[in-house]
Design a protein around this motif. Structure first.
Motif, PDB file in Angstrom:
ATOM      1  N   SER A  18       0.837  -1.204   0.000  1.00 21.26           N
ATOM      2  CA  SER A  18       0.000   0.000   0.000  1.00 21.26           C
ATOM      3  C   SER A  18       0.871   1.253   0.000  1.00 21.26           C
ATOM      4  O   SER A  18       0.488   2.280  -0.559  1.00 21.26           O
ATOM      5  CB  SER A  18      -0.927  -0.012   1.208  1.00 21.26           C
ATOM      6  OG  SER A  18      -0.184   0.020   2.400  1.00 21.26           O
ATOM      7  N   THR A  19       2.057   1.165   0.601  1.00 18.30           N
ATOM      8  CA  THR A  19       2.973   2.308   0.584  1.00 18.30           C
ATOM      9  C   THR A  19       3.424   2.611  -0.843  1.00 18.30           C
ATOM     10  O   THR A  19       3.464   3.766  -1.264  1.00 18.30           O
ATOM     11  CB  THR A  19       4.206   1.997   1.452  1.00 18.30           C
ATOM     12  OG1 THR A  19       3.758   1.708   2.770  1.00 18.30           O
ATOM     13  CG2 THR A  19       5.164   3.162   1.489  1.00 18.30           C
ATOM     14  N   LEU A  39       1.844   1.743  -3.647  1.00 14.32           N
ATOM     15  CA  LEU A  39       0.704   2.204  -4.436  1.00 14.32           C
ATOM     16  C   LEU A  39       0.411   3.671  -4.144  1.00 14.32           C
ATOM     17  O   LEU A  39       0.106   4.446  -5.048  1.00 14.32           O
ATOM     18  CB  LEU A  39      -0.528   1.355  -4.131  1.00 14.32           C
ATOM     19  CG  LEU A  39      -0.462  -0.087  -4.646  1.00 14.32           C
ATOM     20  CD1 LEU A  39      -1.716  -0.852  -4.245  1.00 14.32           C
ATOM     21  CD2 LEU A  39      -0.289  -0.128  -6.153  1.00 14.32           C
ATOM     22  N   ALA A  40       0.512   4.063  -2.864  1.00 13.09           N
ATOM     23  CA  ALA A  40       0.270   5.458  -2.492  1.00 13.09           C
ATOM     24  C   ALA A  40       1.230   6.366  -3.247  1.00 13.09           C
ATOM     25  O   ALA A  40       0.832   7.411  -3.761  1.00 13.09           O
ATOM     26  CB  ALA A  40       0.433   5.637  -0.986  1.00 13.09           C
ATOM     27  N   GLY A  41       2.483   5.965  -3.332  1.00 18.15           N
ATOM     28  CA  GLY A  41       3.469   6.762  -4.054  1.00 18.15           C
ATOM     29  C   GLY A  41       3.157   6.843  -5.541  1.00 18.15           C
ATOM     30  O   GLY A  41       3.138   7.925  -6.129  1.00 18.15           O
ATOM     31  N   PHE A  42       2.874   5.682  -6.150  1.00 17.01           N
ATOM     32  CA  PHE A  42       2.583   5.677  -7.587  1.00 17.01           C
ATOM     33  C   PHE A  42       1.359   6.528  -7.901  1.00 17.01           C
ATOM     34  O   PHE A  42       1.321   7.235  -8.897  1.00 17.01           O
ATOM     35  CB  PHE A  42       2.342   4.250  -8.073  1.00 17.01           C
ATOM     36  CG  PHE A  42       3.597   3.431  -8.141  1.00 17.01           C
ATOM     37  CD1 PHE A  42       4.701   3.908  -8.817  1.00 17.01           C
ATOM     38  CD2 PHE A  42       3.671   2.189  -7.532  1.00 17.01           C
ATOM     39  CE1 PHE A  42       5.871   3.169  -8.880  1.00 17.01           C
ATOM     40  CE2 PHE A  42       4.834   1.444  -7.591  1.00 17.01           C
ATOM     41  CZ  PHE A  42       5.930   1.925  -8.263  1.00 17.01           C
ATOM     42  N   ALA A  43       0.336   6.464  -7.024  1.00 20.79           N
ATOM     43  CA  ALA A  43      -0.897   7.186  -7.285  1.00 20.79           C
ATOM     44  C   ALA A  43      -0.672   8.693  -7.234  1.00 20.79           C
ATOM     45  O   ALA A  43      -1.486   9.458  -7.743  1.00 20.79           O
ATOM     46  CB  ALA A  43      -1.974   6.783  -6.277  1.00 20.79           C
ATOM     47  N   HIS A  80      10.313   6.180   0.131  1.00 16.65           N
ATOM     48  CA  HIS A  80       9.404   5.499   1.050  1.00 16.65           C
ATOM     49  C   HIS A  80       9.798   4.063   1.377  1.00 16.65           C
ATOM     50  O   HIS A  80       9.826   3.672   2.534  1.00 16.65           O
ATOM     51  CB  HIS A  80       7.981   5.524   0.482  1.00 16.65           C
ATOM     52  CG  HIS A  80       7.499   6.910   0.252  1.00 16.65           C
ATOM     53  ND1 HIS A  80       7.324   7.815   1.269  1.00 16.65           N
ATOM     54  CD2 HIS A  80       7.195   7.571  -0.889  1.00 16.65           C
ATOM     55  CE1 HIS A  80       6.932   8.968   0.774  1.00 16.65           C
ATOM     56  NE2 HIS A  80       6.851   8.851  -0.531  1.00 16.65           N
TER      57      HIS A  80
END
Lengths: 302, 269
Positions: A185-186, A188-192, A204
């Motif tokens: 999830s870390t 994905l948060a960055g990619f998003a 991260h």
């Protein structure tokens, strides 16, 4: 029903045979067994430590630490070996950290999961278990012969590079494990947010994995500092009556010096070996403490 | 990049458009033949039973499916008239314009301030970072609760606050669309209410697409609702498809399809 019966004091259904007494007994036996395993492990280590201290403390003094080796036991010291070991560790840490962490990041974060990466993974796992003498022979061929123009033969650089090879698999495996423990999830948060893979990893994933990476480095460096076989093969000298003057100097190291003293017939030298072991353990302790402090710093930041 | 043509199309009222979109995971078809228009400054809800491909379609809009090994999107998705799979469109730039909030709050394990500043920094934000952080937190109705502890870890906040932090982080890079994948499923009712109120405010400036399992939520917050369902395949898998897409009031009170009627009245799913 008699409440003193071993039923826990509560009314029991006849379909359940509780046997609380038997279960508690098993509980106690298991607790004792695990306690005994701990006690044996600690006991053996303590015995080892105490016998080394008894043999070595008598000859361990400032003169021992600041003197060069000598044929006379009362004048012999460990200075060049201590300096050699410190310089070796500088070489090993300098090369194994970027190479090992870099390889782990590539395999874990960038490479796609295919047969190639899986084969590499198995190979690295196996390499971590190869005896150090084999790495010594590899280092002899590669760093002492093939790259002799750069390493100048049996120098601290070639010894350190060989030790780097020895511990690289450990560093890679430990780093991969800690990268894998960072939740997706870390990422994905960055990619998003429009980060690319490098930005996600650098900002991260790697900081979150750093405590685990540091632990891996500690274990790996501890293996390197005590390794003797590799250095024997790659030409650490048994008798160095001078301080190494750089990374291209001939050298000896603590485990070599200890090995050398321990294999002499005179008892005085055996005591010197024990003193050397104490010095080696002190260096190891300082190194590990530094790493733990660094690790805690990383943990606080995140 | 996207920006050149957006100015021409910005007048159109359709932010995102899916035409005949199907998504495969490996060789398995997950969702098929979706046609969908997302109007600007509206809240669109995706509802439907588990495994019907709501989240899969949501992830198509910012190409997060690209990150899943083996995932493949067929059909055409346009963002202000531009095909988002066109070679000239960089997914990194697309994701700045189409932000996402995830099912579980996932703040970075860093300070509240850094959580917001990161996205702005990597996207080359030139203005005052302090102002941006404050405005984003205000925009996510979180400023008053955290203004005195911006240096504390984002993980020290409660679940509902964390999710609003994630929303603040998303709006800090000034997207046009915010995709929300069940943003309240891990929150308690009061936090859920706060996020729902926030969505109504955000609608003024952003287009919102929300996946939700909570039908009351869909009926409360959304302007348009898409109902997805899944059909079983012979091999035991499920293929999702779009059943009906209409104004929310029609979907809940006067749906055209029988299965929609049954789902929204709680008779299955």
């Amino acid at each position: 029903m008699d409440v003193n019966e071993p039923t826990g004091g509560l009314e029991q259904s006849p379909e359940f045979v509780q046997d609380l007494e038997g279960r508690y007994r098993l509980d106690a036996i298991f607790e004792f067994a695990t306690w005994a395993a701990t006690a044996i492990a600690i006991g053996v280590l303590a015995w080892l430590l105490i016998s080394v201290l008894i043999d070595g403390l008598g000859t361990l003094d400032w003169q021992f630490i600041t003197s060069f080796p000598s044929r006379k036991a009362e004048r012999a010291g460990i200075l060049p070996a201590l300096q050699g070991t410190i310089l070796l560790m500088v070489v090993v840490a300098t090369f194994s950290f970027p190479l090992g962490v870099g390889a782990a990041i590539y395999l874990e974060e960038f490479a796609t999961d295919n047969w190639f990466t899986r084969v590499v993974e198995i190979l690295i796992g196996n390499l971590a278990g190869v005896p150090s003498i084999i790495y010594g022979l590899l280092g002899l061929t590669v760093f002492l012969r093939l790259f002799s123009d750069i390493t100048q033969g049996p120098t601290i650089l070639s010894g350190g590079l060989t030790l780097t090879l020895l511990i690289l698999p450990v560093v890679i495996v430990a780093t991969r494990e800690s990268l894998r423990a960072v939740p997706d999830s870390t990422r994905l948060a960055g990619f998003a947010l429009g980060a690319n893979r490098w930005q996600v990893v650098w900002s991260h994933v790697l900081p979150a994995a750093m405590p685990g990476v540091m632990t891996g480095m500690i274990l790996a460096l501890s293996r390197a500092i005590g390794d003797t076989a590799t250095l024997l093969v790659t030409g650490a000298a048994a008798f160095i009556p001078f301080s190494p003057d750089g990374f291209l100097s001939r050298y000896t190291a603590l485990p070599i010096q200890i090995y050398n003293w321990a294999s002499r017939p005179q008892a005085e030298f055996h005591n010197l070996a024990a003193s050397g072991i104490i010095v080696l353990m002190a260096v190891l302790l300082i190194m590990n403490t530094t790493a733990v402090v660094l690790r805690n710093k990383f943990q606080q930041r995140s | 990049m996207i920006s050149n043509s957006v100015s021409e199309d910005i007048a159109t009222d359709i932010a995102l458009k899916a035409e005949n979109v199907s998504v495969f995971y490996g060789s398995t078809l997950a969702v098929k033949d979706v046609f969908l228009d997302i109007p600007r400054n509206q809240i669109v809800a995706f509802i439907g039973p588990s495994g019907c491909g709501k989240s899969t379609i949501l992830r198509c809009f910012n190409r997060m499916n690209d990150l899943i090994p083996g995932a493949r999107v067929e059909g055409r998705i346009t963002f202000h008239g531009r095909d988002i799979h066109d070679k000239s469109i960089d997914p990194v730039e697309l994701r700045r314009r189409v932000g996402q909030v995830f099912q579980r709050p996932n703040p970075f394990p860093k300070s509240i301030y850094e959580n917001i500043a990161f996205g702005a920094r990597i996207n080359g934000y030139q203005g005052s970072m302090d102002e941006l952080v404050e405005n984003s937190l205000r925009g996510a109705a979180l400023w008053d609760e955290v203004k005195d502890k911006l240096k504390e870890s984002g993980l020290s906040l409660s679940g509902g606050q964390q999710q609003r932090l994630c929303i603040a982080r998303a709006i800090a890079i000034q997207p046009e669309v915010i995709l929300m994948d069940e943003p309240c499923s891990a929150l308690d009712p009061i936090s859920t209410l706060k996020v729902e109120e926030l969505m109504q405010q955000l609608k003024e400036s952003y287009t919102i697409v929300i996946v939700t399992h909570n039908m009351q939520q869909a009926s409360r917050v959304s302007d348009m609702t898409a109902f997805f369902n899944a059909e079983a395949t012979e091999s035991g898998g499920k293929i999702g498809y779009l059943v009906e897409y209409d104004k929310t009031v029609n979907i809940f009170q006067n749906p055209a399809q029988k299965s929609t009627q049954e789902y929204v009245t709680g008779r299955f799913g």
